[in-house]
Design a protein around this motif. Structure first.
Motif, PDB file in Angstrom:
ATOM      1  N   THR A  69       0.839  -1.200   0.000  1.00  0.00           N
ATOM      2  CA  THR A  69       0.000   0.000   0.000  1.00  0.00           C
ATOM      3  C   THR A  69       0.878   1.256   0.000  1.00  0.00           C
ATOM      4  N   PRO A  70       0.378   2.345  -0.558  1.00  0.00           N
ATOM      5  CA  PRO A  70       1.173   3.583  -0.561  1.00  0.00           C
ATOM      6  C   PRO A  70       1.306   4.218   0.818  1.00  0.00           C
ATOM      7  N   ALA A  71       0.390   3.869   1.725  1.00  0.00           N
ATOM      8  CA  ALA A  71       0.417   4.448   3.068  1.00  0.00           C
ATOM      9  C   ALA A  71       0.214   3.357   4.108  1.00  0.00           C
ATOM     10  N   VAL A  72       0.715   3.612   5.296  1.00  0.00           N
ATOM     11  CA  VAL A  72       0.504   2.704   6.421  1.00  0.00           C
ATOM     12  C   VAL A  72       0.113   3.529   7.634  1.00  0.00           C
ATOM     13  N   ARG A 118      10.089   5.589  17.219  1.00  0.00           N
ATOM     14  CA  ARG A 118      10.982   6.246  16.262  1.00  0.00           C
ATOM     15  C   ARG A 118      11.483   5.269  15.193  1.00  0.00           C
ATOM     16  N   GLN A 119      11.942   4.115  15.615  1.00  0.00           N
ATOM     17  CA  GLN A 119      12.506   3.152  14.667  1.00  0.00           C
ATOM     18  C   GLN A 119      11.445   2.598  13.709  1.00  0.00           C
ATOM     19  N   SER A 120      10.243   2.363  14.235  1.00  0.00           N
ATOM     20  CA  SER A 120       9.177   1.796  13.395  1.00  0.00           C
ATOM     21  C   SER A 120       8.755   2.776  12.313  1.00  0.00           C
ATOM     22  N   VAL A 121       8.544   4.033  12.693  1.00  0.00           N
ATOM     23  CA  VAL A 121       8.134   5.043  11.713  1.00  0.00           C
ATOM     24  C   VAL A 121       9.245   5.281  10.699  1.00  0.00           C
ATOM     25  N   ALA A 122      10.484   5.378  11.185  1.00  0.00           N
ATOM     26  CA  ALA A 122      11.614   5.627  10.282  1.00  0.00           C
ATOM     27  C   ALA A 122      11.784   4.482   9.287  1.00  0.00           C
ATOM     28  N   PHE A 123      11.562   3.260   9.736  1.00  0.00           N
ATOM     29  CA  PHE A 123      11.697   2.098   8.845  1.00  0.00           C
ATOM     30  C   PHE A 123      10.682   2.173   7.712  1.00  0.00           C
ATOM     31  N   MET A 124       9.472   2.547   8.019  1.00  0.00           N
ATOM     32  CA  MET A 124       8.430   2.612   6.998  1.00  0.00           C
ATOM     33  C   MET A 124       8.660   3.784   6.044  1.00  0.00           C
ATOM     34  N   THR A 125       9.097   4.905   6.555  1.00  0.00           N
ATOM     35  CA  THR A 125       9.376   6.037   5.656  1.00  0.00           C
ATOM     36  C   THR A 125      10.563   5.708   4.756  1.00  0.00           C
ATOM     37  N   ALA A 126      11.506   4.921   5.257  1.00  0.00           N
ATOM     38  CA  ALA A 126      12.643   4.514   4.426  1.00  0.00           C
ATOM     39  C   ALA A 126      12.211   3.604   3.285  1.00  0.00           C
ATOM     40  N   HIS A 127      11.026   2.980   3.428  1.00  0.00           N
ATOM     41  CA  HIS A 127      10.465   2.140   2.361  1.00  0.00           C
ATOM     42  C   HIS A 127       9.433   2.923   1.541  1.00  0.00           C
ATOM     43  N   ASP A 128       9.541   4.239   1.560  1.00  0.00           N
ATOM     44  CA  ASP A 128       8.701   5.130   0.756  1.00  0.00           C
ATOM     45  C   ASP A 128       7.218   5.006   1.085  1.00  0.00           C
ATOM     46  N   LYS A 129       6.929   4.744   2.333  1.00  0.00           N
ATOM     47  CA  LYS A 129       5.536   4.683   2.771  1.00  0.00           C
ATOM     48  C   LYS A 129       5.153   6.001   3.450  1.00  0.00           C
ATOM     49  N   GLU A 130       3.967   6.501   3.114  1.00  0.00           N
ATOM     50  CA  GLU A 130       3.420   7.599   3.904  1.00  0.00           C
ATOM     51  C   GLU A 130       2.960   6.998   5.228  1.00  0.00           C
ATOM     52  N   VAL A 131       3.397   7.573   6.335  1.00  0.00           N
ATOM     53  CA  VAL A 131       3.089   7.005   7.650  1.00  0.00           C
ATOM     54  C   VAL A 131       2.123   7.916   8.407  1.00  0.00           C
TER      55      VAL A 131
END
Length: 530
Positions: A99-102, A129-142
């Protein structure tokens, strides 16, 4: 200049399915998601791919569908303590959902950090912090959901704000304040939201309200007025316990009354049909008294009210029902006056102008019958026949001479129902018999058999619902009952009613009037076309 645009985040397919009695297959979710997209919802949260195979199947199906407006969202929690993001099954399931967002929820309330997770304050901040950063690093809108935010803030405001800070610094596009227990008051929501926005002026702040205090809509409106520009909720307010905030109420309130932009104006008239569509797919009866979209939302019963509404609907309606795709209804009951009868007659296609002297008689008959237990609010077929009887417009198409119903049960516990009936139809006496699954079914079959030779069109109508209501419970099995029958033909439906101490007699009244009404309407249609 202040933005007045609201991002709508629908969680019917995730949080809504946690409500008692709500269950959606992956195909059900796809159908609803497509409808939400057409309605102009910005974000559609499809489920938790890391928690169950059904949600995983939904996201697999969704990959092949192109949403015209909405962004599909996969939901999950922050990583488990002791894992690294790359090894955390939940986070990896979010990545693989495609999905484009999580949306990721994390703990805000120290009570939960210590009791539920059993970790330190610092450890929880690191997980966020780590969870959000991991998802943004995978180009996900969080979208970060701060679970129990208001309870956590009231317990320890500094720590609650620190959790938001971790998510914001890691790249979350929105920080959503969740009233997870649903117990916060509107004034508390307003004060806390203003404080949060003061700390995060450049970040979108959202609201996720539950309805345990019957305040979810009020809390959401208060949050928006205080600066929130992201609103999460469900269609019809489905959700755990008392439910989530109802988007079918929030959207009209925000857009029509408060001047915010939620959906395209031309889509506002589809809010009612969206509500009904979701309840139909979820196999849940619509709530008639639901604001804006309920069947009773613009229903008028008292004679004084109806008289005023006929002159100017604004006297007793806060908006025009058509604005949200609903319609005005006037009910008839023992509270009715002449205005109700005139309105309903117009609605039923009966011209009472030539029968002005009959209106008091109609009102009197209606009040007498309601006193006996009849109710015509959902039995417009019976009401139509009652008015036509008094005005002389109803011609009996068949006359009952008698019927008998037999119920037989043998030693093998098999139950057999048989009905025999004698009718006079067009001067000819018909004597027929039929079996059925039960006494009403057998009576229905016998009645059809007796009149179909004269009126073959009765085979095109069918009974769609049958309800029995005990009117005076204290009389036990000898109590008077009201039977309401719903019938339909080619998408048109009508209701008829019967009342008696004998359930078969009450059923006969409703059944007979259902067929009589149908044949009367067929006759009127034929005459109009000739």
């Amino acid at each position: 200049m202040e933005t007045r645009t609201i991002d709508l985040f629908d969680t019917t397919l995730r949080d809504g399915t946690q409500g008692e009695g709500i269950s959606l297959s992956s195909e059900d979710k796809m159908r609803i998601a497509r409808r939400l997209d057409q309605a102009g919802i910005d974000y559609i949260e499809g489920g938790w791919p890391g928690s169950n195979p059904k949600d995983l199947d939904f996201f697999t199906k969704a990959r092949d569908h192109r949403f015209d407006h909405a962004r599909l969202v996969a939901f999950g929690s922050t990583m488990r303590y002791g894992n690294t993001p790359e090894k955390d099954p939940n986070l990896m399931a979010l990545v693989e959902a495609g999905t484009p967002a999580v949306s990721i929820f994390g703990k805000t309330w120290l009570f939960h950090v210590h009791q539920a997770l059993g970790i330190t304050d610092r450890d929880n901040l690191d997980l966020i912090r780590q969870s959000v950063a991991f998802m943004t690093a995978h180009d996900k809108e969080v979208v970060y959901d701060a679970e129990h935010f208001f309870d956590g803030y009231k317990d320890n405001p500094d720590y609650a704000l620190q959790t938001l800070q971790q998510a914001a610094q890691a790249g979350a596009s929105a920080l959503v304040l969740c009233d997870t227990n649903g117990g916060t008051l509107p004034q508390e929501v307003s004060e806390i939201v203003r404080t949060v926005i003061g700390r995060f002026p450049d970040t979108v702040i959202g609201i996720h309200a539950h309805n345990d205090g019957e305040l979810a809509v009020a809390n959401t409106l208060a949050a928006v007025e205080s600066g929130c520009r992201h609103v999460q909720g469900t269609i019809n307010g489905y959700g755990e316990r008392c439910g989530n905030v109802n988007l079918c109420s929030v959207i009209p309130n925000l857009q029509l009354k408060m001047g915010y932009d939620c959906i395209d104006p031309d889509k506002m008239a589809k809010v009612t049909s969206l509500s009904h569509y979701v309840s139909e797919v979820a196999n849940v009866m619509p709530f008639d008294h639901q604001a804006f979209v309920g069947k009773s939302a613009f229903a008028h019963k008292g004679g004084i009210h109806v008289s005023a509404v006929m002159k100017n609907p604004s006297t007793y309606e806060h908006i025009e029902p058509e604005t949200v795709g609903n319609k005005r209804r006037v009910l008839v009951s023992d509270l009715s006056g002449k205005s109700n009868i005139h309105y309903k007659s117009d609605e039923l296609g009966i011209d009472l102008l030539s029968y002005g002297d009959k209106v008091p008689e109609i009102v009197g008959a209606l009040k007498d019958l309601e006193n006996q237990g009849f109710q015509y609010e959902a039995a417009e077929g019976s009401l139509d026949l009652l008015i036509r009887k008094i005005t002389g417009e109803w011609q009996d198409l068949f006359e009952l001479k008698g019927f008998r119903v037999i119920i037989e049960k043998n030693e093998r516990a098999e139950v057999r129902s048989e009905a025999t009936i004698r009718l006079l139809v067009n001067g000819e006496e018909e004597h027929t018999a039929a079996d059925g699954n039960g006494p009403v079914h057998a009576l229905d079959a016998a009645l059809r058999k007796a009149i179909c030779k004269f009126y073959p069109e009765v085979d095109q109508m069918q009974l769609s619902d049958y309800k029995v209501r005990v009117l005076n419970e204290k009389d036990g099995t000898g109590a008077k009952v009201r039977v309401l029958i719903d019938s339909q033909n080619n998408g048109t439906s009508w209701g008829t009613v019967g009342v008696s101490e004998n359930i078969i007699e009450a059923s006969w009244q409703a059944l007979m009037e259902s067929m009589a009404y149908y044949l009367q309407q067929q006759k009127i249609t034929t005459e109009n076309h000739s």
